[in-house]
Write a protein that holds these residues in place. Structure first.
Motif, PDB file in Angstrom:
ATOM      1  N   ILE A  55       6.670   5.062  -0.444  1.00 22.86           N
ATOM      2  CA  ILE A  55       7.124   4.165   0.624  1.00 22.86           C
ATOM      3  C   ILE A  55       6.257   4.353   1.864  1.00 22.86           C
ATOM      4  O   ILE A  55       5.836   3.380   2.507  1.00 22.86           O
ATOM      5  CB  ILE A  55       8.608   4.423   0.936  1.00 22.86           C
ATOM      6  CG1 ILE A  55       9.468   4.029  -0.264  1.00 22.86           C
ATOM      7  CG2 ILE A  55       9.046   3.644   2.181  1.00 22.86           C
ATOM      8  CD1 ILE A  55      10.919   4.474  -0.181  1.00 22.86           C
ATOM      9  N   PHE A  56       5.957   5.609   2.190  1.00 27.14           N
ATOM     10  CA  PHE A  56       5.107   5.878   3.353  1.00 27.14           C
ATOM     11  C   PHE A  56       3.688   5.368   3.124  1.00 27.14           C
ATOM     12  O   PHE A  56       3.076   4.776   4.029  1.00 27.14           O
ATOM     13  CB  PHE A  56       5.081   7.376   3.656  1.00 27.14           C
ATOM     14  CG  PHE A  56       4.081   7.732   4.710  1.00 27.14           C
ATOM     15  CD1 PHE A  56       4.335   7.467   6.040  1.00 27.14           C
ATOM     16  CD2 PHE A  56       2.861   8.313   4.368  1.00 27.14           C
ATOM     17  CE1 PHE A  56       3.400   7.773   7.016  1.00 27.14           C
ATOM     18  CE2 PHE A  56       1.924   8.611   5.337  1.00 27.14           C
ATOM     19  CZ  PHE A  56       2.192   8.349   6.665  1.00 27.14           C
ATOM     20  N   ALA A  57       3.129   5.592   1.930  1.00 30.60           N
ATOM     21  CA  ALA A  57       1.756   5.183   1.648  1.00 30.60           C
ATOM     22  C   ALA A  57       1.594   3.671   1.769  1.00 30.60           C
ATOM     23  O   ALA A  57       0.568   3.182   2.262  1.00 30.60           O
ATOM     24  CB  ALA A  57       1.344   5.645   0.251  1.00 30.60           C
ATOM     25  N   ASN A  58       2.585   2.921   1.325  1.00 33.52           N
ATOM     26  CA  ASN A  58       2.515   1.462   1.442  1.00 33.52           C
ATOM     27  C   ASN A  58       2.547   1.034   2.900  1.00 33.52           C
ATOM     28  O   ASN A  58       1.846   0.094   3.309  1.00 33.52           O
ATOM     29  CB  ASN A  58       3.674   0.825   0.671  1.00 33.52           C
ATOM     30  CG  ASN A  58       3.534   1.000  -0.825  1.00 33.52           C
ATOM     31  OD1 ASN A  58       2.444   1.229  -1.333  1.00 33.52           O
ATOM     32  ND2 ASN A  58       4.643   0.913  -1.544  1.00 33.52           N
ATOM     33  N   THR A  59       3.355   1.715   3.696  1.00 28.72           N
ATOM     34  CA  THR A  59       3.396   1.436   5.129  1.00 28.72           C
ATOM     35  C   THR A  59       2.070   1.796   5.783  1.00 28.72           C
ATOM     36  O   THR A  59       1.537   1.045   6.613  1.00 28.72           O
ATOM     37  CB  THR A  59       4.545   2.222   5.788  1.00 28.72           C
ATOM     38  OG1 THR A  59       5.775   1.864   5.160  1.00 28.72           O
ATOM     39  CG2 THR A  59       4.631   1.942   7.268  1.00 28.72           C
TER      40      THR A  59
END
Length: 388
Positions: free
Chosen positions: A89-93
């Motif tokens: 989720i963080f990497a996509n953000t």
């Protein structure tokens, strides 16, 4: 564009080793609970936000931190070692913030709002591209999801598959085509709480169970005129960012983190396990020492590829940029092999849900699904080698 970021902690996050270790530990506290429940990992993301990471990856021009490409990867790896669902989720953000610092794309007023919200909570952003009929857009074809003009802007309709963070997603970048006779394509920006968005709970996978990667239906979602971001399209989806090659390895960093977590459990188990017939920890045996060496060899290979290729790619090295798809394949193979080696050596205890190694095995297998997938990457490389 100017925007200020209120600090989320007393000192800025800089990806020092001690900060990364603390980040891993904080995120890991809730990983097993979310893996079992399959719920959106709000507590894990909150831990990342408290560490100042969401603010740190915003470009300095917009009031953010100064964490560069290699440290961003180290941060993703550290989060992945704690909980890969949170890391995904963080990497996509992160990808959206990096794109904004490069080619831009999001309207200035909208990105200013995202920055302001990020100062107080972990704002998640993700692109929604795959569709039930189309599959992955990298394989070619136009999306069925459509955006049509209205007097006030646009109306978005369609269904997307595998939308990570769906139930807690703050901003969706929805790949869609216009209803023009010759359709244009682009991302339509919608807020997660916009009217007409419906989550279909389809995600019940082996690994990354807390990633909330469900289907999403967009039913006549009204969006402002400047929320359609047109992108070049020549039959297949391609990220136009000059940093896309470096970003293609970000997901690979997650799974090196998973493999490091597996290695950590293997090491601890080897020191604690004292069979009655042996009378000493299995860590003292040559067999387990050799296995430990093999696991470390796989992880060294993966990390050297990840950080070495990325360091060259971000400087514009064309050879390194061309090798990133193959590097992703080799990193994934090494991470999976490292975890499988640990599982094979420990036997039954490795497959028990009482131990985290079973979860790490399930999670690391998810590495294969991220683009570029192995068959596509090898095909492209093979054609280049054969000049056909």
């Amino acid at each position: 564009m100017t925007a200020s970021l209120a600090p989320s902690r007393t000192t800025a996050f800089t990806a020092r080793p001690d900060e990364l270790a603390a980040l891993t530990a904080a995120v890991a506290e809730t990983a097993e609970r979310y893996d079992r429940s399959g719920e959106f990992p709000a507590d894990g993301l909150a831990a990342v936000h408290r560490a100042g990471v969401f603010a740190a990856v915003i470009d300095e021009r917009f009031g953010g931190g100064s964490v560069g490409p290699l440290d961003r990867l180290r941060t993703v790896q550290a989060i992945g070692q704690g909980d890969p669902s949170v890391a995904l989720i963080f990497a996509n953000t992160l990808a959206t913030h990096v794109a904004q610092s490069g080619r831009g794309g999001l309207p200035e007023h909208l990105y200013s709002r995202i920055i302001a919200e990020t100062a107080v909570r972990p704002v998640s952003i993700n692109t929604a591209r795959a569709e039930p009929e189309l599959g992955a857009p990298a394989r070619g074809g136009l999306p069925a999801t459509t955006v049509r003009r209205t007097a006030d802007g646009w109306v978005l309709s369609g269904r997307k598959a595998y939308v990570t963070a769906s139930t807690g997603l703050d901003y969706h970048l929805v790949w869609a085509k216009t209803d023009d006779p010759e359709p244009r394509v682009g991302h339509v920006v919608v807020a997660g709480d916009d009217a007409g968005i419906r989550i279909i709970p389809t995600w019940d996978h082996l690994g990354l169970r807390a990633s909330s990667t469900h289907d999403v239906v967009y039913d006549e979602v009204a969006v402002p005129a400047d929320h359609f971001l047109e992108i070049p399209f020549q039959g297949t989806y391609r990220d136009p960012s000059s940093q896309a090659s470096a970003l293609s390895l970000t997901h690979a960093a997650i799974y090196i983190g998973v493999a490091r977590a597996a290695q950590e459990f293997f090491t601890r188990f080897a020191h604690e396990r004292v069979p009655a017939g042996l009378g000493r920890p299995i860590a003292t045996t040559e067999r387990i020492q050799s296995v430990a060496g093999e696991i470390e060899a796989q992880l060294v290979q993966a990390e050297e590829l990840l950080y070495g290729v990325t360091a060259r790619a971000v400087t514009g090295d064309e050879a390194a940029i061309a090798r990133t798809p193959l590097a992703k394949v080799l990193i994934v193979r090494a991470a999976i092999s490292a975890v499988e080696t640990a599982v094979a050596a420990l036997g039954n205890p490795a497959l028990s849900r009482h131990n985290p190694l079973e979860r790490h095995l399930r999670d690391v297998l998810s590495a294969r699904v991220h683009p570029p997938q192995e068959d596509a990457a090898l095909l492209a490389v093979g054609r280049r080698v054969l000049a056909v």
